[in-house]
Design a protein around this motif. Structure first.
Motif, PDB file in Angstrom:
ATOM      1  N   THR A  87      12.200  12.369   7.739  1.00 36.98           N
ATOM      2  CA  THR A  87      10.777  12.152   7.956  1.00 36.98           C
ATOM      3  C   THR A  87      10.278  11.212   6.862  1.00 36.98           C
ATOM      4  OG1 THR A  87       8.633  13.241   8.239  1.00 36.98           O
ATOM      5  CG2 THR A  87      10.103  14.216   6.635  1.00 36.98           C
ATOM      6  N   TYR A  88       9.292  10.404   7.175  1.00 37.35           N
ATOM      7  CA  TYR A  88       8.724   9.464   6.206  1.00 37.35           C
ATOM      8  C   TYR A  88       7.211   9.674   6.166  1.00 37.35           C
ATOM      9  CZ  TYR A  88      13.305   7.380   6.921  1.00 37.35           C
ATOM     10  OH  TYR A  88      14.660   7.197   7.022  1.00 37.35           O
ATOM     11  N   ALA A  89       6.574   9.038   5.184  1.00 39.07           N
ATOM     12  CA  ALA A  89       5.117   9.158   5.091  1.00 39.07           C
ATOM     13  C   ALA A  89       4.489   8.390   6.257  1.00 39.07           C
ATOM     14  CB  ALA A  89       4.636   8.581   3.765  1.00 39.07           C
ATOM     15  N   VAL A  90       3.530   9.010   6.921  1.00 40.05           N
ATOM     16  CA  VAL A  90       2.833   8.302   8.007  1.00 40.05           C
ATOM     17  C   VAL A  90       1.651   7.551   7.413  1.00 40.05           C
ATOM     18  CG1 VAL A  90       3.544   9.958   9.769  1.00 40.05           C
ATOM     19  CG2 VAL A  90       1.349  10.277   8.615  1.00 40.05           C
ATOM     20  N   TRP A  91       1.370   6.395   7.958  1.00 43.29           N
ATOM     21  CA  TRP A  91       0.238   5.598   7.464  1.00 43.29           C
ATOM     22  C   TRP A  91      -1.084   6.294   7.804  1.00 43.29           C
ATOM     23  CZ3 TRP A  91       0.735   2.108   3.925  1.00 43.29           C
ATOM     24  CH2 TRP A  91       1.898   1.347   3.841  1.00 43.29           C
ATOM     25  N   PRO A  92      -2.145   5.985   7.041  1.00 39.74           N
ATOM     26  CA  PRO A  92      -3.423   6.683   7.274  1.00 39.74           C
ATOM     27  C   PRO A  92      -3.927   6.583   8.710  1.00 39.74           C
ATOM     28  CG  PRO A  92      -3.479   5.548   5.166  1.00 39.74           C
ATOM     29  CD  PRO A  92      -2.186   5.160   5.833  1.00 39.74           C
ATOM     30  N   ASN A 542      -9.545  13.585  -2.421  1.00 39.90           N
ATOM     31  CA  ASN A 542     -10.512  12.484  -2.361  1.00 39.90           C
ATOM     32  C   ASN A 542      -9.970  11.263  -1.624  1.00 39.90           C
ATOM     33  OD1 ASN A 542     -12.367  14.013  -3.729  1.00 39.90           O
ATOM     34  ND2 ASN A 542     -11.873  13.172  -5.744  1.00 39.90           N
ATOM     35  N   GLY A 543      -8.855  11.418  -0.946  1.00 35.48           N
ATOM     36  CA  GLY A 543      -8.360  10.333  -0.101  1.00 35.48           C
ATOM     37  C   GLY A 543      -7.177   9.558  -0.658  1.00 35.48           C
ATOM     38  N   GLY A 544      -6.615   9.968  -1.794  1.00 38.36           N
ATOM     39  CA  GLY A 544      -5.484   9.240  -2.386  1.00 38.36           C
ATOM     40  C   GLY A 544      -4.250   9.297  -1.491  1.00 38.36           C
ATOM     41  N   ARG A 545      -3.750   8.139  -1.129  1.00 38.67           N
ATOM     42  CA  ARG A 545      -2.548   8.017  -0.300  1.00 38.67           C
ATOM     43  C   ARG A 545      -1.817   6.753  -0.745  1.00 38.67           C
ATOM     44  NH1 ARG A 545      -5.041  11.930   0.993  1.00 38.67           N
ATOM     45  NH2 ARG A 545      -5.385  12.877   3.046  1.00 38.67           N
ATOM     46  N   PHE A 546      -0.504   6.724  -0.615  1.00 37.52           N
ATOM     47  CA  PHE A 546       0.290   5.511  -0.869  1.00 37.52           C
ATOM     48  C   PHE A 546      -0.101   4.855  -2.197  1.00 37.52           C
ATOM     49  CE2 PHE A 546       0.783   6.196   3.652  1.00 37.52           C
ATOM     50  CZ  PHE A 546       2.126   5.909   3.858  1.00 37.52           C
ATOM     51  N   ASP A 547      -0.054   5.642  -3.275  1.00 37.40           N
ATOM     52  CA  ASP A 547      -0.480   5.104  -4.571  1.00 37.40           C
ATOM     53  C   ASP A 547       0.457   4.035  -5.130  1.00 37.40           C
ATOM     54  OD1 ASP A 547      -2.961   6.532  -5.411  1.00 37.40           O
ATOM     55  OD2 ASP A 547      -1.727   8.257  -4.918  1.00 37.40           O
TER      56      ASP A 547
END
Ligand code: SF4
Length: 661
Positions: A87-92, A542-547
């Motif tokens: 599994t991988y990170a899904v985009w927002p 607070n919305g942090g993703r794909f830092d």
């Protein structure tokens, strides 16, 4: 939308595909969520005794080529009663739709919910993936906090280099594995298989206890952290009698016995690397003081030339890739690299296969190798990494390269036909001054001047690429203070001005850099303790993703979260980043054993401050860093056990010195 697969998706038990498929036309690059690549494995769910979901916590394009995950995926799936899916990170964009339509985090192999698996293994190459871990856990429907999980939830296990200090994510993971994964995943599998076969006695707690008793799986919940009034750690101790005080790293000694990947995954969508990558050795003893990978992967273990040759042949036959990467932390240091390159170049001459070596060693030998690999007419880029701009700072970081060596090497590259080279440096190193950084401009000018003189051409270029220094656990710089982002940014501004001060030379020099802010946050996460977990959670909420992606990273979000959360603990962002630690401070990862002796690391830190260099123990006597005796082993170089280095030039081609006798 259809996808390449041998099993009809509707026939896969517990698949979320029927709910996911209608969402995919609404998102960018839907192909990345489809699976069914060449090399992918589809196994029967019901007959599997142990089921792993493996994650690289970034997008498919970065995650799929990750060697660590590919190797574990294959090692696990080779076991008849074990099933592993990715599994991988899904985009927002997809995350929003999945939340709206109640589609859980899924594997791309059979689109099964991650929550249905026994083990959820996440491999971290960088700490900036932590917020993506929280997204995946939450989307999976697994409680965010390990303490809230029940027997039906998978065991969340962290691995990879960032797991050498998992304390900032201690609240979110059930366990962490330090070091090489090949044997570790099989040992964990055995424990899970037996526990399930016995009827899961004692529930989740008993399973975690069995894992902790191996002494190589860290289970944070079994350790308490006490703090001093000034915020420093007083001690980290087990809170039950039957777990070890220190957890040790795993080391796979014989790489020839683990020739993975045998069946590399061939991506369906565009990815950052599309090649067959072979790790030609693991570990590094060059002793660059900033390099966590070099320190924590000791000792050096070479893969034999025979195995490398066989892996390349079989890997290319299987995958159809046209590119081979011979990877390691310093590939030119393999004791048989000359023979390896010339042998492979000869084998693939006249074909469309191109061979490449990540080039970081600053000497002419690297160019000999690159020439050899370019026989097929394809020149790969040449990168040299002096890392520090001045001779003084290179002594501090133990990167033993003189300015003369660098200029001679780059000019040799130009005279051998390369028109473009890349020079890699770091900014923000311990003891660094503006002058150290400004010497990068002088060096780049001299490279271009000497290159033009040697080639008689103005058609040569160099790119100066600058990364921010981040002090890492288990390195001699683990005690160092970070420079503030404004100091870094000012130095980079001065450097850019200095590069362009001479317009004729400046025109031939490209300049790439990252500003200091992401490095500071990476520094917080790298050397953080359990209290930093609250910052990660706040950023994620607070919305942090794909830092790790500059377009998604928000420095402001991290600074605000740290300011909201950390004062409750009497500490702040500066306390974690720009503060130098003293010798007696208990570091958050002291109970996690990378094999390196803490006294040796401290001495090496003092040597750095004194600008003393440390030799490479491959060619000099052991200097007692602690790794070999701790693991009852020794560095492994050369398949015959004979030292084949140092390499010396013969008729322009370098060969092992003892081969000349
Ligand atoms: S223990 Fe000695 S030989 Fe082994 S890696 Fe450390 S310095 Fe090198």
């Amino acid at each position: 939308m259809s996808a390449p697969s041998t099993t009809p998706r509707s026939a896969v038990a517990n698949s979320v595909w029927p709910r996911l498929e209608p969402l995919l036309p609404q998102v960018a690059k839907p192909i990345q969520y489809v699976g069914g690549e060449l090399g992918a494995v589809a196994k029967d769910w019901d007959t599997a005794a142990v089921r792993w979901a493996l994650m690289y916590p970034d997008a498919y394009e970065v995650g799929l080529p990750n060697q660590g995950v590919q190797i574990l995926y294959e090692v696990l799936n080779e076991q008849p009663d074990v099933l592993a899916e990715r599994t991988y990170a899904v985009w927002p964009d997809l995350e929003r739709l999945m939340r709206a339509h109640q589609v859980p985090q899924f594997t791309i192999d059979a689109h099964r919910p991650v929550r249905d698996f026994d083990v959820f293994g996440v491999s971290f190459a960088t700490e900036l993936g932590y917020t993506n871990l929280l997204t995946a856990i939450d989307l999976a429907g697994i409680p965010l906090l390990a303490a809230d999980r029940g027997d039906a939830d998978p065991v969340v296990v962290a691995g990879g280099h960032a797991a050498f200090n998992p304390e900032p994510i201690a609240a979110f993971v059930d366990a962490a594995v330090l070091g090489d994964g090949e044997e570790a995943v099989l040992e964990i599998t055995t424990i899970v298989r037996e526990w399930k076969a016995e009827g899961s006695p004692g529930g989740r707690d008993e399973l975690l206890l069995r894992l902790a008793r191996t002494e190589s799986v860290y289970v944070p919940r079994f350790y308490d952290v006490d703090y001093l009034p000034d915020g420093r750690i007083q001690r980290v101790v087990p809170n039950r009698p039957d777990v070890p005080f220190r957890v040790h790293k795993r080391t796979t000694m014989d790489l020839d016995a683990w020739p993975y990947p045998k069946k590399p995954l061939v991506p369906l969508a565009e990815t950052v690397h599309e090649r067959y990558a072979v790790e030609i050795f693991r570990g590094c003893t060059r002793g660059c003081r900033f390099c966590q990978a070099g320190m924590i992967t000791r000792p050096v273990r070479e893969r034999s030339i025979t195995t490398v040759g066989q892996m390349v042949r079989e890997g290319l036959e299987f995958s159809g890739f046209h590119e081979v990467g011979l990877l390691s932390l310093s590939s030119a240091d393999h004791s048989e690299i000359g023979d390896m390159c010339s042998g492979l170049a000869q084998q693939y001459e006249g074909t469309n296969v191109s061979l490449s070596l990540p080039s970081t060693r600053v000497d002419a030998f690297n160019i000999d190798l690159a020439q050899e690999l370019a026989r097929n007419g394809r020149r790969t880029g040449l990168t040299f990494a002096p890392e520090g701009g001045s001779e003084r700072i290179r002594k501090v970081i133990n990167k033993m390269v003189s300015k003369e060596d660098l200029i001679r090497t780059v000019v040799t590259a130009y005279t051998n036909g390369w028109r473009q080279v890349k020079l890699y440096f770091m900014c923000g190193l311990p003891t660094e001054t503006d002058e150290d950084v400004l010497e990068i401009a002088a060096m780049a000018h001299e490279v271009i001047r000497a290159g033009r003189a040697a080639t008689g051409s103005r058609d040569i270029r160099c790119t100066v690429s600058i990364g921010g220094f981040v002090p890492k656990p288990h390195t001699p710089f683990q005690w160092a203070a970070m420079a503030r982002p404004e100091v870094i940014d000012n130095r980079l501004r001065l450097l850019k001005q200095a590069v362009n001060a001479d317009r004729s030379l400046g025109r031939a020099i490209g300049f790439r850099y990252h500003d200091g802010e992401p490095s500071l946050i990476e520094g917080l996460l790298s050397r953080g303790d359990r209290r930093v977990g609250a910052v990660i959670r706040r950023v994620w909420e607070n919305g942090g993703r794909f830092d790790g992606w500059s377009e998604h990273f928000s420095y402001q979000r991290w600074v605000e979260a740290a300011a909201e959360v950390l004062p409750d603990f009497g500490v702040d962002l500066d306390w974690y980043t720009t503060r130098e630690r003293d010798e007696l401070e208990v570091l958050p990862w002291d109970h996690l054993d990378s094999g390196l002796d803490k006294d040796w690391l401290w001495q090496d830190w003092q040597d750095a401050l004194g600008e003393y260099e440390q030799d490479d123990c491959r060619w000099t006597p052991c200097f007692d860093c602690g790794v070999c005796p701790a693991m009852d082993t020794e560095i492994q170089i050369g398949p015959t056990g004979r030292k084949l280095l140092p390499l010396t030039p013969v008729n322009g081609l370098r060969v092992p010195s003892d081969a000349q006798q």
